[in-house]
Design a protein around this motif. Structure first.
Motif, PDB file in Angstrom:
ATOM      1  N   ASN A 117       1.004  -1.150  -0.102  1.00 31.76           N
ATOM      2  CA  ASN A 117       0.000  -0.071   0.168  1.00 31.76           C
ATOM      3  C   ASN A 117       0.963   1.321  -0.127  1.00 31.76           C
ATOM      4  OD1 ASN A 117      -1.296   2.281   1.709  1.00 31.76           O
ATOM      5  ND2 ASN A 117      -2.989   0.947   1.036  1.00 31.76           N
ATOM      6  N   ALA A 118       0.737   2.011  -1.018  1.00 32.15           N
ATOM      7  CA  ALA A 118       1.579   3.420  -1.092  1.00 32.15           C
ATOM      8  C   ALA A 118       1.101   4.237  -2.061  1.00 32.15           C
ATOM      9  CB  ALA A 118       2.892   2.975  -1.097  1.00 32.15           C
ATOM     10  N   VAL A 119       1.532   5.609  -2.183  1.00 34.59           N
ATOM     11  CA  VAL A 119       1.432   6.471  -2.915  1.00 34.59           C
ATOM     12  C   VAL A 119       2.796   6.810  -3.419  1.00 34.59           C
ATOM     13  CG1 VAL A 119       0.735   8.634  -3.776  1.00 34.59           C
ATOM     14  CG2 VAL A 119      -0.928   7.246  -2.462  1.00 34.59           C
ATOM     15  N   ILE A 120       3.292   6.611  -4.354  1.00 33.41           N
ATOM     16  CA  ILE A 120       4.806   6.923  -4.852  1.00 33.41           C
ATOM     17  C   ILE A 120       4.869   8.019  -5.967  1.00 33.41           C
ATOM     18  CG2 ILE A 120       6.638   5.787  -5.780  1.00 33.41           C
ATOM     19  CD1 ILE A 120       5.322   3.284  -5.309  1.00 33.41           C
ATOM     20  N   GLY A 121       5.490   9.108  -5.500  1.00 32.13           N
ATOM     21  CA  GLY A 121       5.767  10.272  -6.479  1.00 32.13           C
ATOM     22  C   GLY A 121       7.158  10.226  -7.174  1.00 32.13           C
ATOM     23  N   VAL A 122       7.076  10.255  -8.381  1.00 29.67           N
ATOM     24  CA  VAL A 122       8.286  10.181  -9.135  1.00 29.67           C
ATOM     25  C   VAL A 122       8.460  11.601  -9.812  1.00 29.67           C
ATOM     26  CG1 VAL A 122       8.416   7.844  -9.323  1.00 29.67           C
ATOM     27  CG2 VAL A 122       7.139   9.183 -11.195  1.00 29.67           C
ATOM     28  N   ASP A 123       9.698  12.119  -9.929  1.00 24.51           N
ATOM     29  CA  ASP A 123       9.961  13.461 -10.306  1.00 24.51           C
ATOM     30  C   ASP A 123      10.489  13.343 -11.678  1.00 24.51           C
ATOM     31  OD1 ASP A 123      12.581  12.558 -10.019  1.00 24.51           O
ATOM     32  OD2 ASP A 123      13.140  14.245  -8.809  1.00 24.51           O
ATOM     33  N   PHE A 124       9.891  12.912 -12.612  1.00 24.15           N
ATOM     34  CA  PHE A 124       9.866  12.673 -13.913  1.00 24.15           C
ATOM     35  C   PHE A 124       8.675  12.871 -14.787  1.00 24.15           C
ATOM     36  CE2 PHE A 124      10.509   8.302 -12.699  1.00 24.15           C
ATOM     37  CZ  PHE A 124       9.529   7.584 -13.668  1.00 24.15           C
ATOM     38  N   PRO A 125       8.524  13.247 -15.992  1.00 23.91           N
ATOM     39  CA  PRO A 125       7.289  13.232 -16.762  1.00 23.91           C
ATOM     40  C   PRO A 125       6.688  11.931 -17.070  1.00 23.91           C
ATOM     41  CG  PRO A 125       8.789  14.736 -17.571  1.00 23.91           C
ATOM     42  CD  PRO A 125       9.554  14.230 -16.647  1.00 23.91           C
ATOM     43  N   LEU A 126       5.674  11.489 -17.050  1.00 24.24           N
ATOM     44  CA  LEU A 126       4.999  10.239 -17.444  1.00 24.24           C
ATOM     45  C   LEU A 126       4.462  10.118 -18.934  1.00 24.24           C
ATOM     46  CD1 LEU A 126       3.252   9.245 -14.043  1.00 24.24           C
ATOM     47  CD2 LEU A 126       5.705   8.533 -15.002  1.00 24.24           C
ATOM     48  N   GLY A 127       4.768  11.219 -19.661  1.00 27.65           N
ATOM     49  CA  GLY A 127       4.101  11.342 -20.823  1.00 27.65           C
ATOM     50  C   GLY A 127       4.787  12.496 -21.823  1.00 27.65           C
ATOM     51  N   PHE A 128       4.279  12.466 -23.067  1.00 30.75           N
ATOM     52  CA  PHE A 128       4.904  13.386 -24.084  1.00 30.75           C
ATOM     53  C   PHE A 128       3.604  14.045 -24.409  1.00 30.75           C
ATOM     54  CE2 PHE A 128       8.053  10.100 -24.238  1.00 30.75           C
ATOM     55  CZ  PHE A 128       9.270  10.838 -24.406  1.00 30.75           C
ATOM     56  N   PRO A 129       3.933  15.465 -25.140  1.00 32.68           N
ATOM     57  CA  PRO A 129       2.645  16.314 -25.856  1.00 32.68           C
ATOM     58  C   PRO A 129       2.053  15.569 -26.782  1.00 32.68           C
ATOM     59  CG  PRO A 129       4.859  17.546 -25.765  1.00 32.68           C
ATOM     60  CD  PRO A 129       5.295  15.864 -25.379  1.00 32.68           C
ATOM     61  N   ASN A 130       0.615  15.929 -26.839  1.00 34.72           N
ATOM     62  CA  ASN A 130      -0.161  15.158 -27.772  1.00 34.72           C
ATOM     63  C   ASN A 130       0.305  15.092 -29.098  1.00 34.72           C
ATOM     64  OD1 ASN A 130      -2.971  13.755 -27.937  1.00 34.72           O
ATOM     65  ND2 ASN A 130      -3.480  15.579 -28.905  1.00 34.72           N
ATOM     66  N   GLY A 131       0.725  16.236 -29.753  1.00 36.56           N
ATOM     67  CA  GLY A 131       1.220  16.376 -30.780  1.00 36.56           C
ATOM     68  C   GLY A 131       2.285  15.340 -31.342  1.00 36.56           C
ATOM     69  N   PHE A 132       3.298  15.065 -30.277  1.00 40.37           N
ATOM     70  CA  PHE A 132       3.995  13.947 -30.263  1.00 40.37           C
ATOM     71  C   PHE A 132       3.475  12.585 -30.506  1.00 40.37           C
ATOM     72  CE2 PHE A 132       7.829  11.200 -28.829  1.00 40.37           C
ATOM     73  CZ  PHE A 132       8.479  11.331 -29.832  1.00 40.37           C
ATOM     74  N   MET A 133       2.459  12.451 -29.535  1.00 34.55           N
ATOM     75  CA  MET A 133       1.757  11.235 -29.625  1.00 34.55           C
ATOM     76  C   MET A 133       1.058  10.925 -30.939  1.00 34.55           C
ATOM     77  SD  MET A 133       2.185   9.681 -26.818  1.00 34.55           S
ATOM     78  CE  MET A 133       0.890   8.640 -26.681  1.00 34.55           C
TER      79      MET A 133
END
Length: 355
Positions: free
Chosen positions: A58-74
């Protein structure tokens, strides 16, 4: 929401080559009226993150890096390599980085470079800019600038990045931040911890975590579960908590009266190491949000169904603690980022809470 979370963790990430010097794991646990921060460890390998998360219940884990890219790149990836959603993005990154991280990152830099060149200023505009900026008199005809020397007009920032940039204009780099190297004649990341590189390495790691522990939820692409990973922005918490490096001792002493215990070895590390301090302050910010001590920081339970059904959120991701609202067509147009990458973005200054 899952059962009440008892454990909160922040990971100060390091995307450089192992062994690592700037990778930290900070952990807090609630015990009745007390919150104890007994762990702030420096890790030497990213594998240790996978191993530790695999042991959690059980945990909430915060990571200091982006989890995605801009929609245009997608959108570009959908037509180029068949990646149609965030789940496909994660699996593709993991596949490319699994055998050899450097070779996999090379593939993604090339994709970013190709995307960058899909929309640039015209040759005429580039020549006009060059002639204006060149203080020496130009003799003869100006050469036509190659495409990599022209300003790109692509979508470089996610919506959540544009929101953050209003308050922290110099603190948010693009996840597509690459530069052309004239010696190697190819694009490169600007550093070992460039935001795009940390995104790729971090996403690949999280997919490895889910391979070991499938029940882990990656927020906001999934609703919270007993173990949920979220993206954090440390400067947001530093601003909200107003905790400066030289004020930490006073802050810890004051908060002890409010039921916060910080172990001696944790204090000694965060007093002397900036990355450890940043991770610890992020942890304090998450605790403040979940306990509703700061009403401008949104706890996970505050995000409603409209948030999880929003196409942009599901494509790009979101940063923990920042509120969300659906944009009207007029607001959406105003939210776009028209400035070229080499110039600062000038936007109105609404507070983050207005989102």
């Amino acid at each position: 929401m899952p059962k009440t979370q008892k454990k909160f963790i922040t990971i100060g990430f390091d995307a450089s080559r192992e062994p690592l010097d700037e990778l930290f794991w900070c952990e807090a646990e609630q015990d009745g009226d007390w919150t104890n921060i007994n762990v702030c460890d420096r890790l030497r390998t990213r594998r240790e993150i996978t191993e530790r998360i695999a042991e959690l219940d059980n945990a909430v884990i915060g990571v200091d890096f982006p989890l995605g890219f801009p929609n245009g790149f997608m959108v570009f990836l959908a037509s180029k390599v068949g990646v149609k959603d965030h789940d496909g993005l994660v699996k593709k990154i993991r596949e490319d980085l699994k055998k050899n991280t450097d070779d996999g990152i090379r593939k993604w830099i090339d994709l970013m470079g190709e995307y960058r060149e899909t929309k640039t200023e015209s040759a005429e505009e580039a020549q006009a800019r060059f002639s204006i900026n060149n203080k020496k008199p130009v003799r003869g005809r100006l050469r036509e600038l190659p495409v990599h020397e022209r300003r790109t007009m692509i979508e470089r920032f996610r919506r959540i990045d544009r929101i953050i940039r209003r308050q922290f204009p110099d603190a948010v780099a693009s996840t597509l931040g690459i530069q052309y190297n004239r010696l190697t004649r190819r694009y490169e990341f600007v550093s070992a911890n460039a935001r795009g590189r940390t995104t790729l390495v971090g996403i690949s790691l999280l997919e490895q975590v889910r391979e070991a522990k499938p029940e882990v939820a990656i927020w906001p692409f999934e609703k919270p579960k007993d173990i949920t990973v979220v993206e954090t922005f440390p400067k947001l918490f530093e601003e909200r908590l107003a905790v400066k490096p030289d004020e930490l001792r006073t802050y810890f002493d004051h908060e002890e009266d409010n039921g916060l215990h910080v172990a001696k070895e944790v204090r000694e590390l965060v007093y002397t190491h900036d990355k450890a301090r940043e991770s610890c302050v992020s942890l304090l910010g998450m605790l403040s949000a979940e306990r509703r001590e700061d009403k401008l920081l949104r706890p996970l339970r505050d995000y409603r169904d409209a948030f999880y059904s929003n196409d942009e959120v599901q494509s790009e991701g979101w940063i923990y603690g920042i509120g969300f609202k659906e944009l009207t067509p007029k607001e959406f147009l105003k939210s776009e980022d028209p400035a070229p990458p080499s110039e600062p973005v000038l936007e109105p200054e609404p507070t983050l809470s207005q989102e």
